[in-house]
Enzyme design. Sequence first.
Site, short mmCIF file in Angstrom:
data_model
loop_
_atom_site.label_atom_id
_atom_site.label_comp_id
_atom_site.label_asym_id
_atom_site.label_seq_id
_atom_site.Cartn_x
_atom_site.Cartn_y
_atom_site.Cartn_z
N GLU A 177 1.11 -1.15 0.11
CA GLU A 177 -0.11 -0.07 0.29
C GLU A 177 0.30 1.31 0.08
OE1 GLU A 177 -4.19 0.07 1.93
OE2 GLU A 177 -2.69 -1.08 3.31
N GLY A 183 -2.50 -1.51 -13.93
CA GLY A 183 -3.76 -0.99 -14.54
C GLY A 183 -3.80 0.52 -13.86
N THR A 184 -3.08 0.99 -12.87
CA THR A 184 -3.16 2.42 -12.64
C THR A 184 -3.06 3.17 -14.14
OG1 THR A 184 -1.90 1.87 -10.75
CG2 THR A 184 -1.30 3.88 -11.35
N SER A 236 -5.72 0.30 -20.08
CA SER A 236 -6.36 1.69 -19.16
C SER A 236 -7.60 1.67 -18.78
CB SER A 236 -6.33 2.82 -20.72
OG SER A 236 -7.11 2.93 -21.36
N PHE A 240 -9.89 -2.38 -18.24
CA PHE A 240 -8.83 -4.27 -18.34
C PHE A 240 -10.93 -4.90 -18.83
CE2 PHE A 240 -5.41 -3.42 -16.79
CZ PHE A 240 -4.50 -4.53 -17.35
N HIS A 294 -16.91 9.61 -13.79
CA HIS A 294 -16.05 9.51 -12.86
C HIS A 294 -16.16 9.57 -11.63
CE1 HIS A 294 -13.56 7.26 -16.48
NE2 HIS A 294 -13.18 6.17 -15.99
N HIS A 295 -16.00 8.71 -10.51
CA HIS A 295 -16.19 9.30 -9.26
C HIS A 295 -15.28 9.96 -8.76
CE1 HIS A 295 -12.29 7.47 -8.49
NE2 HIS A 295 -13.10 6.26 -8.82
N LYS A 298 -10.96 10.47 -7.75
CA LYS A 298 -10.34 9.85 -9.80
C LYS A 298 -9.36 11.31 -9.46
CE LYS A 298 -9.81 8.28 -14.22
NZ LYS A 298 -8.80 7.52 -12.98
N GLY A 330 -7.56 7.57 -18.45
CA GLY A 330 -6.61 6.55 -19.16
C GLY A 330 -7.68 5.77 -20.17
N1 NDP Z 1 -7.06 0.23 -16.08
C1 NDP Z 1 -8.64 -0.31 -15.13
O1 NDP Z 1 -9.51 -1.03 -15.80
C2 NDP Z 1 -8.33 0.37 -14.19
C3 NDP Z 1 -7.94 1.08 -13.54
N2 NDP Z 1 -8.15 1.78 -12.55
C4 NDP Z 1 -7.17 2.78 -11.97
O2 NDP Z 1 -6.78 2.74 -10.72
C5 NDP Z 1 -5.96 3.09 -10.26
C6 NDP Z 1 -6.72 2.99 -8.36
O3 NDP Z 1 -7.38 3.15 -8.57
P1 NDP Z 1 -8.56 2.47 -6.80
O4 NDP Z 1 -8.16 1.64 -6.56
O5 NDP Z 1 -10.18 3.20 -7.35
O6 NDP Z 1 -7.58 3.34 -6.14
P2 NDP Z 1 -7.76 3.98 -4.89
O7 NDP Z 1 -7.41 5.13 -4.37
O8 NDP Z 1 -8.75 3.50 -3.85
O9 NDP Z 1 -6.66 3.18 -4.22
C7 NDP Z 1 -5.12 3.18 -4.61
C8 NDP Z 1 -4.20 2.80 -3.66
O10 NDP Z 1 -2.50 2.67 -3.73
C9 NDP Z 1 -2.44 2.68 -2.54
N3 NDP Z 1 -0.48 3.35 -3.11
C10 NDP Z 1 -0.45 4.68 -2.29
N4 NDP Z 1 0.86 4.26 -2.77
C11 NDP Z 1 1.27 3.76 -2.63
C12 NDP Z 1 2.76 2.78 -3.35
N5 NDP Z 1 3.44 3.46 -3.78
N6 NDP Z 1 2.13 1.47 -4.02
C13 NDP Z 1 1.24 0.78 -3.87
N7 NDP Z 1 -0.10 1.39 -2.94
C14 NDP Z 1 0.13 2.77 -3.04
C15 NDP Z 1 -3.29 3.76 -1.12
O11 NDP Z 1 -3.47 3.75 -0.72
P3 NDP Z 1 -3.68 5.07 0.58
O12 NDP Z 1 -4.73 5.53 0.37
O13 NDP Z 1 -3.11 4.82 1.49
O14 NDP Z 1 -3.15 6.66 -0.48
C16 NDP Z 1 -4.49 3.35 -2.00
O15 NDP Z 1 -5.10 2.21 -1.05
C17 NDP Z 1 -5.89 4.69 -10.45
O16 NDP Z 1 -5.10 5.09 -11.47
C18 NDP Z 1 -7.30 4.27 -11.52
O17 NDP Z 1 -7.42 5.13 -12.34
C19 NDP Z 1 -9.27 2.32 -12.03
C20 NDP Z 1 -10.33 1.55 -12.15
C21 NDP Z 1 -10.19 0.01 -13.44
O1 LIG Z 2 -10.13 5.69 -11.46
C1 LIG Z 2 -10.97 5.16 -11.89
O2 LIG Z 2 -11.71 5.05 -11.35
C2 LIG Z 2 -11.32 3.61 -13.68
N1 LIG Z 2 -10.16 4.48 -14.08
C3 LIG Z 2 -9.17 4.29 -15.59
C4 LIG Z 2 -9.97 4.90 -16.01
O3 LIG Z 2 -9.21 6.17 -16.31
O4 LIG Z 2 -10.26 5.07 -17.20
C5 LIG Z 2 -10.52 2.80 -15.77
C6 LIG Z 2 -12.34 3.33 -15.11
O5 LIG Z 2 -12.48 4.20 -16.13
C7 LIG Z 2 -12.07 3.18 -13.72
#
Ligand code: NDP
Ligand SMILES: O=C(O)C1=N[C@H](C(=O)O)C[C@H](O)C1
Length: 233
Positions: free
Chosen positions: A31, A71-72, A97, A99, A131-132, A135, A141
């Site tokens: 995390e 996925g980030t 961007s 999945f 989005h929410h 974000k 992405g």
């Molecule tokens: N490609 C896809 O299909 C999708 C992509 N996304 C992307 O995925 C990413 C995460 O989304 P989401 O889960 O909703 O976001 P969240 O904010 O819910 O989760 C992100 C997590 O990463 C943690 N974090 C912070 N720093 C680090 C670190 N150095 N190493 C590892 N973890 C760390 C955060 O911890 P803390 O809260 O303690 O800072 C938090 O728990 C976003 O970039 C989003 O756009 C999302 C949905 C779908």
């Molecule tokens: O941050 C999100 O939630 C999401 N991020 C991805 C994006 O930036 O496209 C994928 C999805 O839309 C949800």
Amino acid sequence: MNIALFGYGKMGKMIEQIALDRGHKIVAKIEVDTKEIDFSQMDVAIDFSMPSAAYENITKCFEHKVPVISGTTGWLDKFEEAKKICTDNDSAFIYASNFSLGVNIFFELNQYLAKMMKSLDQYKVSMEEIHHTRKLDEPSGTAITLAEGIINNSDYKGWKLENAAENEIPITAKRIGMTPGTHSIDYTSKVDSIEIKHTAHNREGFALGAVIAAEWIKGKKGIFTMKDVLNLG
Ligand SMILES: NC(=O)C1=CN([C@@H]2O[C@H](COP(=O)(O)OP(=O)(O)OC[C@H]3O[C@@H](n4cnc5c(N)ncnc54)[C@H](OP(=O)(O)O)[C@@H]3O)[C@@H](O)[C@H]2O)C=CC1
Ligand SMILES: O=C(O)C1=N[C@H](C(=O)O)C[C@H](O)C1
């Protein structure tokens, strides 16, 4: 399969649940910027962390020859460097961007439509993503991938969030409540509009796609896309 989760937020937790349901083991949940990480038990790492953390997480995995599903979003200024580190270390990598199966079909549909519209100057394209409010990045992405899909199949030269020029795709990014992710593309002429739209009802599709990608990449070397995983032609 032994999966390491980099990022244990909304997506990390949903991926954990789906991975466990499919018989996998979660061997690490990272995390923060942890110095002491045991890479030796990881078959695949899945990174859904933060734009500021993704590059370091991903490249550390490559240095330990751990394949990565990334996925980030919002870190792609370093994408080429990350790919090089993957190749130099003989590792494996999929960035998407988005999945979800539905969005990957939508990506194909978007490119097909862009090709059809290329010579029809009376239509102007625009894009909207919603989005929410938590974000961090904008546009999403997914919106960037959609814009690239249009640019590669038309005379549009780029995209802009504001003040788009005639040859740039205007993207509107809205942040509303808990919206999981909605993307629409609109071609408008003086007499009509054509719109294609994808609406995620929840995050499950994203998480399932990431786990399927992790299952697919195990034992492979190289850089792949979700198109390879999903066999989308
Ligand atoms: N490609 C896809 O299909 C999708 C992509 N996304 C992307 O995925 C990413 C995460 O989304 P989401 O889960 O909703 O976001 P969240 O904010 O819910 O989760 C992100 C997590 O990463 C943690 N974090 C912070 N720093 C680090 C670190 N150095 N190493 C590892 N973890 C760390 C955060 O911890 P803390 O809260 O303690 O800072 C938090 O728990 C976003 O970039 C989003 O756009 C999302 C949905 C779908
Ligand atoms: O941050 C999100 O939630 C999401 N991020 C991805 C994006 O930036 O496209 C994928 C999805 O839309 C949800």
